[in-house]
Write a protein that holds these residues in place. Structure first.
Motif, PDB file in Angstrom:
ATOM      1  N   PRO A   3       0.196   1.438  13.476  1.00 45.66           N
ATOM      2  CA  PRO A   3       0.120   0.052  13.016  1.00 45.66           C
ATOM      3  C   PRO A   3      -1.159  -0.196  12.221  1.00 45.66           C
ATOM      4  CG  PRO A   3      -0.470   0.178  15.319  1.00 45.66           C
ATOM      5  CD  PRO A   3      -0.028   1.562  14.905  1.00 45.66           C
ATOM      6  N   GLY A   4      -2.090   0.762  12.246  1.00 46.88           N
ATOM      7  CA  GLY A   4      -3.377   0.587  11.567  1.00 46.88           C
ATOM      8  C   GLY A   4      -3.420   1.190  10.184  1.00 46.88           C
ATOM      9  N   HIS A  58      -3.581   6.741   6.755  1.00 48.22           N
ATOM     10  CA  HIS A  58      -3.408   6.520   8.183  1.00 48.22           C
ATOM     11  C   HIS A  58      -4.645   7.070   8.882  1.00 48.22           C
ATOM     12  CE1 HIS A  58       0.896   5.835   7.442  1.00 48.22           C
ATOM     13  NE2 HIS A  58       0.792   6.840   6.603  1.00 48.22           N
ATOM     14  N   LYS A  59      -5.194   6.293   9.757  1.00 51.21           N
ATOM     15  CA  LYS A  59      -6.399   6.717  10.469  1.00 51.21           C
ATOM     16  C   LYS A  59      -6.099   7.892  11.396  1.00 51.21           C
ATOM     17  CE  LYS A  59     -10.098   4.868  13.320  1.00 51.21           C
ATOM     18  NZ  LYS A  59     -10.624   3.682  13.974  1.00 51.21           N
ATOM     19  N   ARG A  60      -4.977   7.804  12.128  1.00 48.52           N
ATOM     20  CA  ARG A  60      -4.678   8.843  13.114  1.00 48.52           C
ATOM     21  C   ARG A  60      -3.337   9.531  12.912  1.00 48.52           C
ATOM     22  NH1 ARG A  60      -4.832   6.202  18.762  1.00 48.52           N
ATOM     23  NH2 ARG A  60      -3.158   5.115  17.736  1.00 48.52           N
ATOM     24  N   ALA A  61      -2.413   8.916  12.217  1.00 44.80           N
ATOM     25  CA  ALA A  61      -1.045   9.439  12.150  1.00 44.80           C
ATOM     26  C   ALA A  61      -0.936  10.672  11.260  1.00 44.80           C
ATOM     27  CB  ALA A  61      -0.099   8.355  11.648  1.00 44.80           C
ATOM     28  N   VAL A 100       1.494  14.957   5.302  1.00 44.97           N
ATOM     29  CA  VAL A 100       0.358  14.073   5.067  1.00 44.97           C
ATOM     30  C   VAL A 100      -0.473  14.047   6.349  1.00 44.97           C
ATOM     31  CG1 VAL A 100      -0.418  11.776   4.408  1.00 44.97           C
ATOM     32  CG2 VAL A 100       1.757  12.649   3.520  1.00 44.97           C
ATOM     33  N   LYS A 101      -1.648  14.630   6.278  1.00 43.65           N
ATOM     34  CA  LYS A 101      -2.536  14.693   7.440  1.00 43.65           C
ATOM     35  C   LYS A 101      -3.277  13.368   7.610  1.00 43.65           C
ATOM     36  CE  LYS A 101      -3.276  19.620   6.877  1.00 43.65           C
ATOM     37  NZ  LYS A 101      -4.240  20.681   6.578  1.00 43.65           N
ATOM     38  N   GLY A 136       0.790  -1.218   0.000  1.00 39.85           N
ATOM     39  CA  GLY A 136       0.000   0.000   0.000  1.00 39.85           C
ATOM     40  C   GLY A 136       0.820   1.265   0.000  1.00 39.85           C
ATOM     41  N   VAL A 137       2.138   1.146   0.143  1.00 39.15           N
ATOM     42  CA  VAL A 137       2.988   2.330   0.182  1.00 39.15           C
ATOM     43  C   VAL A 137       3.703   2.521  -1.157  1.00 39.15           C
ATOM     44  CG1 VAL A 137       4.956   3.433   1.343  1.00 39.15           C
ATOM     45  CG2 VAL A 137       3.292   2.138   2.674  1.00 39.15           C
TER      46      VAL A 137
END
Length: 194
Positions: free
Chosen positions: A167-168, A90-93, A140-141, A46-47
Motif C-alpha cells: 500500500p506504500g 515499491h519500498k518493500r514489494a 522488479v526488485k 504513478g503506474v
C-alpha cells in the motif's frame, strides 16, 4: 515460501512463475475480456496503467495450489494505454510480471517498461526503456523506480504478483528532471536522469 525480507515472508521466484503461468492459461482469445481479474479496476497514479485485481475466490484457489497465503501477495492485471509515462517504486514489494499477447486474447505488446535503480545518493536515476515479448517475465526488485508506457490502448498487458502487498507505493514522477543540464518539470522520459 523461500525466505524473509525484514521479517516478512517472501514467495519464491519459481512459485511466482508457476502462479503466473497458471493464471496466463486462464486467458483465451475471444474469452472474457479481463479473464479472472474483476476487482476494483482503476487507473493507478504513478503506474501509467489500469490495474485490475484478481477475483478473491480465484486468488484463494490458485494460491492454495502453490502453498501461498493469499494475504501475503497482490495479484493483478495491468493494461497500459497511451499517455505520458509515469514512474513509481515499491519500498518493500518484490514484483514479477508476465507479458500477455495474442494467444491470451490481447494484441502483441508494443509498449515498454522504464526501469532504473537510484544511485547511492538517491539524487538521480537513469531510466532504461525496454520492449517485451509475449510470455516474457519482468522482475522488479524493491526500490527500483519503474513505470510503463504505450502509444495505444493495451500496448502492454501483463499479469503480476508481488509480495508483500504494497500500500506504500511511492510515486516519483513529480521530481524535477535534469536532462542535458536543463530543468524540466515534466514526467519521466527514457534515458533522462530522474
Amino acid at each position: 515460501l523461500s525466505g524473509s525480507r525484514g521479517g516478512i515472508a517472501m514467495v519464491a521466484m519459481q512459485t511466482k512463475k508457476r502462479i503466473l503461468n497458471r493464471l496466463a492459461g486462464m486467458f483465451k482469445p475471444g474469452g472474457v475480456e479481463n479473464g479472472p481479474f474483476n476487482q476494483d479496476p482503476r487507473e493507478v497514479s504513478g503506474v501509467g496503467a489500469k490495474i485490475i485485481w484478481l477475483a478473491p475466490d480465484i486468488k484463494q484457489k490458485v494460491c492454495g495450489e502453490f502453498g501461498v497465503n493469499p494475504n501475503d501477495v497482490e495479484i493483478m492485471l495491468m493494461r497500459v494505454s497511451g499517455g505520458a509515462p509515469e514512474v513509481h517504486r515499491h519500498k518493500r514489494a518484490d514484483s514479477l510480471l508476465q507479458v500477455l499477447g495474442a494467444e491470451h486474447g490481447f494484441n502483441d505488446p508494443t509498449g515498454s517498461t522504464l526501469m532504473g535503480a537510484p544511485e547511492s545518493n538517491e539524487q538521480r536515476t537513469i531510466l532504461s526503456l525496454k520492449t517485451h515479448e509475449p510470455g516474457e517475465l519482468i522482475h522488479v526488485k524493491p526500490g527500483v523506480i519503474h513505470g510503463f508506457m504505450a502509444r495505444e490502448r493495451d500496448g502492454l498487458v501483463a499479469i503480476g504478483i508481488q509480495d508483500p502487498p504494497d500500500p506504500g507505493r511511492r510515486v516519483v514522477r513529480h521530481r524535477t528532471l535534469h536532462p542535458w543540464g536543463r530543468r524540466q518539470d515534466r514526467g519521466a522520459v527514457p534515458g533522462r536522469r530522474l
